[in-house]
Design an enzyme around this catalytic site. Sequence first.
Site, PDB file in Angstrom:
ATOM      1  N   GLU A  36       0.826  -1.197   0.000  1.00 51.09           N
ATOM      2  CA  GLU A  36       0.000   0.000   0.000  1.00 51.09           C
ATOM      3  C   GLU A  36       0.874   1.267   0.000  1.00 51.09           C
ATOM      4  O   GLU A  36       1.716   1.460   0.885  1.00 51.09           O
ATOM      5  CB  GLU A  36      -0.930  -0.015   1.235  1.00 51.09           C
ATOM      6  N   THR A  54      -5.907   1.245  -5.352  1.00 52.99           N
ATOM      7  CA  THR A  54      -5.374  -0.097  -5.110  1.00 52.99           C
ATOM      8  C   THR A  54      -5.870  -1.110  -6.140  1.00 52.99           C
ATOM      9  O   THR A  54      -5.104  -1.926  -6.647  1.00 52.99           O
ATOM     10  CB  THR A  54      -5.811  -0.587  -3.714  1.00 52.99           C
ATOM     11  N   HIS A  71      -1.778   2.883   4.717  1.00 52.58           N
ATOM     12  CA  HIS A  71      -2.787   3.598   3.931  1.00 52.58           C
ATOM     13  C   HIS A  71      -2.903   5.040   4.406  1.00 52.58           C
ATOM     14  O   HIS A  71      -2.835   5.315   5.599  1.00 52.58           O
ATOM     15  CB  HIS A  71      -4.140   2.885   4.055  1.00 52.58           C
ATOM     16  N   ASP A 116       1.543   0.163  -4.868  1.00 56.69           N
ATOM     17  CA  ASP A 116       0.343   0.290  -5.708  1.00 56.69           C
ATOM     18  C   ASP A 116       0.160   1.662  -6.352  1.00 56.69           C
ATOM     19  O   ASP A 116      -0.232   1.761  -7.502  1.00 56.69           O
ATOM     20  CB  ASP A 116      -0.927  -0.166  -4.963  1.00 56.69           C
ATOM     21  N   HIS A 117       0.430   2.722  -5.589  1.00 52.96           N
ATOM     22  CA  HIS A 117       0.190   4.062  -6.165  1.00 52.96           C
ATOM     23  C   HIS A 117       0.861   5.120  -5.311  1.00 52.96           C
ATOM     24  O   HIS A 117       1.546   4.806  -4.337  1.00 52.96           O
ATOM     25  CB  HIS A 117      -1.310   4.350  -6.287  1.00 52.96           C
TER      26      HIS A 117
HETATM   27  C1  GP9 Z   1      -8.814  -1.148   0.647  1.00 48.56           C
HETATM   28  C2  GP9 Z   1      -7.435  -0.827   0.289  1.00 48.56           C
HETATM   29  C3  GP9 Z   1      -7.256   0.637  -0.006  1.00 48.56           C
HETATM   30  O1  GP9 Z   1      -9.088  -2.485   0.776  1.00 48.56           O
HETATM   31  O2  GP9 Z   1      -6.978  -1.663  -0.680  1.00 48.56           O
HETATM   32  O3  GP9 Z   1      -7.640   1.045  -1.253  1.00 48.56           O
HETATM   33  P1  GP9 Z   1      -7.174   2.481  -1.809  1.00 48.56           P
HETATM   34  O4  GP9 Z   1      -7.949   3.507  -1.028  1.00 48.56           O
HETATM   35  O5  GP9 Z   1      -5.721   2.619  -1.565  1.00 48.56           O
HETATM   36  O6  GP9 Z   1      -7.512   2.491  -3.262  1.00 48.56           O
HETATM   37 MN    MN Z   2      -3.924   1.641  -2.107  1.00 43.10          MN
END
Ligand code: GP9
Ligand code: MN
Length: 627
Positions: free
Chosen positions: A260, A302, A415, A476-477
């Site tokens: 994350e 994500t 996150h 992921d980002h």
């Molecule tokens: C939620 C997590 C977060 O399950 O994967 O998603 P995001 O807000 O980063 O897109």
């Molecule tokens: Mn994410």
Amino acid sequence: MDTIKNRIKISLKLLPDVYIFIAIVFIKLISLNIVLKVLNQSTIYSIIGILGSAFLFASFLCLFKFRVRIIAFYIIDLIISLVILTDVVYNRYFLDVTSAALIKQAGLVGEVKDSVNALFKPWDLLYFIDFIVVAVLYKKIKDKIVEDELKLARRFTSFALFIIFAFTFNYQSVKALEKRQPGILKTMYDKKYIVSNIGSINFHIFDLYSYITRNVLKIKDIDEIEAENTLNWFEEKNSNRALKYFGQYKGKNLIVVQLEAFQGFVLNRKLNGVEITPNLNKLAKNSLVFENYYYQTAWGGTSDAEFLSNVSLLPAREGSVYYQYAGNLYDSLAKELKGQGYFTSVMHANRPGFWNRTNMYKALGFDDYESEQNFNIDEIQGMGLSDKSFFIQAVEKMKGFNNPFYSFLITLSSHFPYKDYQNKIADIMDVGEFEGDTVGDYLKAVKYTDVAIGTFIEELKKSGLWDNSIVVFYGDHAAIPYEKKNKLAKLLYGKNDLSTFEWVTNQKVVMMIHFPDEKIKGVDKSTAGQMDLYPTLANLYGLEPKYMLGRDLLNNNEGFILTRDGNFADNNYVYLKAEDKLVEIKSGKEVDKSKHQDLFERYKTYTDKSNKMIEYDLLNYKTDDEK
Ligand code: GP9
Ligand code: MN
């Protein structure tokens, strides 16, 4: 003036059945939120939204005379009750609410047909108890109402009043939701959250609208030649089988960890002499590291990263591919590996309905989905189960898997907003001048996850899985929002601001592949991105998928990435959409765009082909055609 007041009074007075209707709908919708256990997420605006949707239907009832009205009452009440019942039953199995896109996935329901019967509970009939109550009441009030039947003009006044109420209430409720979670009604990333905030009926209206505009009102269907051309383009692109490493790791397990918000700059960076990610840094020395690995996610966050990495197509241009196109047919890493006898599993310790994962993981061909429901939530860090506990439990699960397996893990602790709500990692590292700022909080969250990664690697080694698996780590980002770019400039360059060029070329994520024999390692500097993971792994595992947009990073050095916000880059140039400038990466100097039209063409072709593939569900089209 007085007559208007009077008119309104009379118009509203003689419609007792309409008030009963509003009360019934209100009670049913609130009780749904209780059953879905989302009442705690609701605010006063959810009551407003629920009333708004009740007013909307009530307004139509007002238009009719009593005898017709009571029939309409029953029909609308029945429809609403059935929608609620479907959500209640679906939630018992999938822990989420339904959406129109599920129509395309009727097979999914088939799969659980046996259990559907078992999922109905006798007390579900309570949703229909009002039908009897209203029938009794009807007998009592019928004569009185028919006697004082309102004239058409009066009925119309009531209709107008209710419709004004309906729009005002719904608008307020939806506005409040969009303020709290911007874009949520486009991406639908948490359907239950939407239900909790604007009510089930409003959610289903938005969902249906989105489904109809996407599927039914599509301007035109793709013609046969265009569809064939697109499929051929992909087939040709993927036909040059690689020579190096093809099938070399066939039979080895595959463990892919999506981290994350792990932005590229955290790797090998020290702050006040202290490493932020010591465990990943250590691993990087014996892994194949991609230093210029861009994230290509869009609205779907994500879930887009998951999609890019497992399917090698671009995410949806608007909204999220996980929600809008969960009914498509996909060629995916999990499906291909399954074809080679792999057991495929995905693990993420959040609610299974989040990002529509339950449905999408089926579409991606995973045999098994381990969600929050399958983990012991024994320690919370950040958004949910701590990464440390997640990793430990994940290894336990993997130990029980049939070999070979593909295990896809998605972490959660780091996150946004990286707040240390549990106050557990406040002292994890000294972030100096960044203390109290998003950047400082972020670095601590990353450090925390890195420690958890250390434990994960140790556990994998202890279990013997490490020596028998390719292990991939990638982010992921983005982590740092644009409005925090000054602080990022301080961290990265010790200055006060970033140019667009610096900002864009920092939109990269950590990416490394660790091979069990450590034969392939080092640093690759070519421009790469998330769409390149699947082709690279496909080659290593001897797979030959034909519909990938990315490239095999081990056999092709011609870097090229593109993003949904219109930026793209190859190994030498980056196009900055915001400034409409093509810049040489080495020097940071603008170059003449007209001399590089081929790059612009490539960007257009890639975007166009990927869009067509998803928006017209071309693999399904192909399968239909072959039948
Ligand atoms: C939620 C997590 C977060 O399950 O994967 O998603 P995001 O807000 O980063 O897109
Ligand atoms: Mn994410």
